[in-house]
Design a protein around this motif. Structure first.
Motif, PDB file in Angstrom:
ATOM      1  N   ARG A  90      27.105  37.216  -7.175  1.00  0.00           N
ATOM      2  CA  ARG A  90      27.535  36.682  -8.473  1.00  0.00           C
ATOM      3  C   ARG A  90      29.028  36.906  -8.680  1.00  0.00           C
ATOM      4  NH1 ARG A  90      23.556  34.884 -11.685  1.00  0.00           N
ATOM      5  NH2 ARG A  90      21.409  35.506 -11.163  1.00  0.00           N
ATOM      6  N   ASP A  91      29.528  38.057  -8.224  1.00  0.00           N
ATOM      7  CA  ASP A  91      30.962  38.324  -8.352  1.00  0.00           C
ATOM      8  C   ASP A  91      31.770  37.304  -7.547  1.00  0.00           C
ATOM      9  OD1 ASP A  91      30.527  40.438 -10.030  1.00  0.00           O
ATOM     10  OD2 ASP A  91      30.751  41.981  -8.479  1.00  0.00           O
ATOM     11  N   GLN A  92      31.329  37.021  -6.332  1.00  0.00           N
ATOM     12  CA  GLN A  92      32.021  36.027  -5.511  1.00  0.00           C
ATOM     13  C   GLN A  92      31.948  34.650  -6.156  1.00  0.00           C
ATOM     14  OE1 GLN A  92      29.779  36.800  -1.912  1.00  0.00           O
ATOM     15  NE2 GLN A  92      31.538  37.759  -0.921  1.00  0.00           N
ATOM     16  N   SER A  93      30.797  34.332  -6.738  1.00  0.00           N
ATOM     17  CA  SER A  93      30.636  33.050  -7.407  1.00  0.00           C
ATOM     18  C   SER A  93      31.607  32.908  -8.578  1.00  0.00           C
ATOM     19  CB  SER A  93      29.195  32.899  -7.905  1.00  0.00           C
ATOM     20  OG  SER A  93      29.025  31.699  -8.624  1.00  0.00           O
ATOM     21  N   SER A  94      31.813  34.010  -9.290  1.00  0.00           N
ATOM     22  CA  SER A  94      32.740  33.982 -10.425  1.00  0.00           C
ATOM     23  C   SER A  94      34.161  33.705  -9.956  1.00  0.00           C
ATOM     24  CB  SER A  94      32.687  35.314 -11.182  1.00  0.00           C
ATOM     25  OG  SER A  94      31.405  35.528 -11.744  1.00  0.00           O
ATOM     26  N   VAL A  95      34.555  34.321  -8.824  1.00  0.00           N
ATOM     27  CA  VAL A  95      35.896  34.090  -8.271  1.00  0.00           C
ATOM     28  C   VAL A  95      36.048  32.637  -7.844  1.00  0.00           C
ATOM     29  CG1 VAL A  95      37.474  34.675  -6.384  1.00  0.00           C
ATOM     30  CG2 VAL A  95      36.214  36.486  -7.547  1.00  0.00           C
ATOM     31  N   VAL A  96      35.024  32.107  -7.175  1.00  0.00           N
ATOM     32  CA  VAL A  96      35.064  30.707  -6.738  1.00  0.00           C
ATOM     33  C   VAL A  96      35.217  29.777  -7.937  1.00  0.00           C
ATOM     34  CG1 VAL A  96      33.717  28.839  -5.706  1.00  0.00           C
ATOM     35  CG2 VAL A  96      33.783  31.062  -4.598  1.00  0.00           C
ATOM     36  N   ASP A  97      34.480  30.048  -8.999  1.00  0.00           N
ATOM     37  CA  ASP A  97      34.549  29.199 -10.191  1.00  0.00           C
ATOM     38  C   ASP A  97      35.946  29.202 -10.797  1.00  0.00           C
ATOM     39  OD1 ASP A  97      31.900  28.499  -9.954  1.00  0.00           O
ATOM     40  OD2 ASP A  97      31.177  29.977 -11.410  1.00  0.00           O
ATOM     41  N   VAL A  98      36.572  30.375 -10.844  1.00  0.00           N
ATOM     42  CA  VAL A  98      37.916  30.467 -11.416  1.00  0.00           C
ATOM     43  C   VAL A  98      38.923  29.738 -10.530  1.00  0.00           C
ATOM     44  CG1 VAL A  98      39.790  32.015 -12.083  1.00  0.00           C
ATOM     45  CG2 VAL A  98      37.439  32.613 -12.650  1.00  0.00           C
ATOM     46  N   ILE A  99      38.834  29.932  -9.215  1.00  0.00           N
ATOM     47  CA  ILE A  99      39.759  29.262  -8.298  1.00  0.00           C
ATOM     48  C   ILE A  99      39.591  27.748  -8.393  1.00  0.00           C
ATOM     49  CG2 ILE A  99      40.267  28.830  -5.863  1.00  0.00           C
ATOM     50  CD1 ILE A  99      39.769  31.777  -5.330  1.00  0.00           C
ATOM     51  N   ARG A 100      38.356  27.280  -8.452  1.00  0.00           N
ATOM     52  CA  ARG A 100      38.112  25.835  -8.582  1.00  0.00           C
ATOM     53  C   ARG A 100      38.770  25.300  -9.852  1.00  0.00           C
ATOM     54  NH1 ARG A 100      32.108  23.483  -8.133  1.00  0.00           N
ATOM     55  NH2 ARG A 100      31.685  25.426  -9.240  1.00  0.00           N
TER      56      ARG A 100
END
Length: 216
Positions: free
Chosen positions: A48-58
């Motif tokens: 979930r932490d990685q997913s949050s980073v991906v969402d912000v970068i996107r």
């Protein structure tokens, strides 16, 4: 992250977010086992932490006019190219490619500033990679007059910066890249892949450590 930025329409089918459970418990182990069993071939699991980073970068990339301009000029995504260079089979996989432009998306745990990312370009061989990609593209009959990076910070506030490498830099690197291709070709032919010298060598202390020990 590449799927989120370059092929967002495929992201949900490629990436699965792991359940937020305590895998030390019986219930957590069972939930996670069910999740693993539901994974399809080719899918990737992230936390979930990685997913949050991906969402912000996107989001940051979508808000960057410079990044969006580059991506609009390079509509071919995850674009594989094969060519023979000096008699050696070579291939590259461009993150994004258009008429004469190749765009590479890079994450960095450091700053995406010119100084920090510029250091990464040399430290991790990004410039040599760009030179090789240009060679493969041109040998395959495609133009590559521009090579650009979209640098994405993986730490908050997840800044985005775009850079282009001058063609003269790639020209300067081409002899070294051709030499590497020649070595690879010889290894392919002989099926011998030499690594490090087969001997016991003495390790020396790095200069910085030596100065520390000497108290300077």
């Amino acid at each position: 992250m590449h799927a989120a930025v370059l092929e967002p329409h495929l992201y949900d089918g490629i990436v699965r977010v792991e359940p937020d459970v305590d895998r030390r418990t019986k219930e957590g182990k069972a939930t996670y086992a069910d999740f693993q069993a539901s994974m399809m071939p080719g899918q990737v699991a992230i936390s979930r932490d990685q997913s949050s980073v991906v969402d912000v970068i996107r989001l940051r990339v979508s808000e960057s006019e410079a990044a969006q301009s580059l991506l609009r000029q390079a509509p071919c995504r995850e674009f594989s190219v094969h060519a023979w260079i000096d008699g050696v089979p070579c291939k590259c996989r461009c993150d994004a490619y258009g008429d004469g432009i190749c765009v590479d998306v890079k994450t960095t745990s450091q700053l995406a500033s010119p100084e920090a990312f510029g250091d990464s370009v040399w430290r991790y061989g990004y410039a040599a990679q760009a030179c090789f990609y240009r060679m493969v593209l041109e040998e395959s009959g495609r133009k590559c007059t521009r090579f650009c990076w979209i640098a994405c910070e993986t730490n908050a506030p997840n800044g985005i910066a775009c850079y282009e490498v001058d063609g003269s830099v790639l020209d300067h690197l081409e002899p070294a890249v051709r030499k590497a291709i020649a070595v690879y070709g010889k290894c392919l032919e002989s099926q011998e892949w030499p690594g490090y010298p087969d001997e016991v060598r003495r390790l020396e202390l790095p200069a910085g450590v030596t100065r520390q020990l000497e108290g300077t």
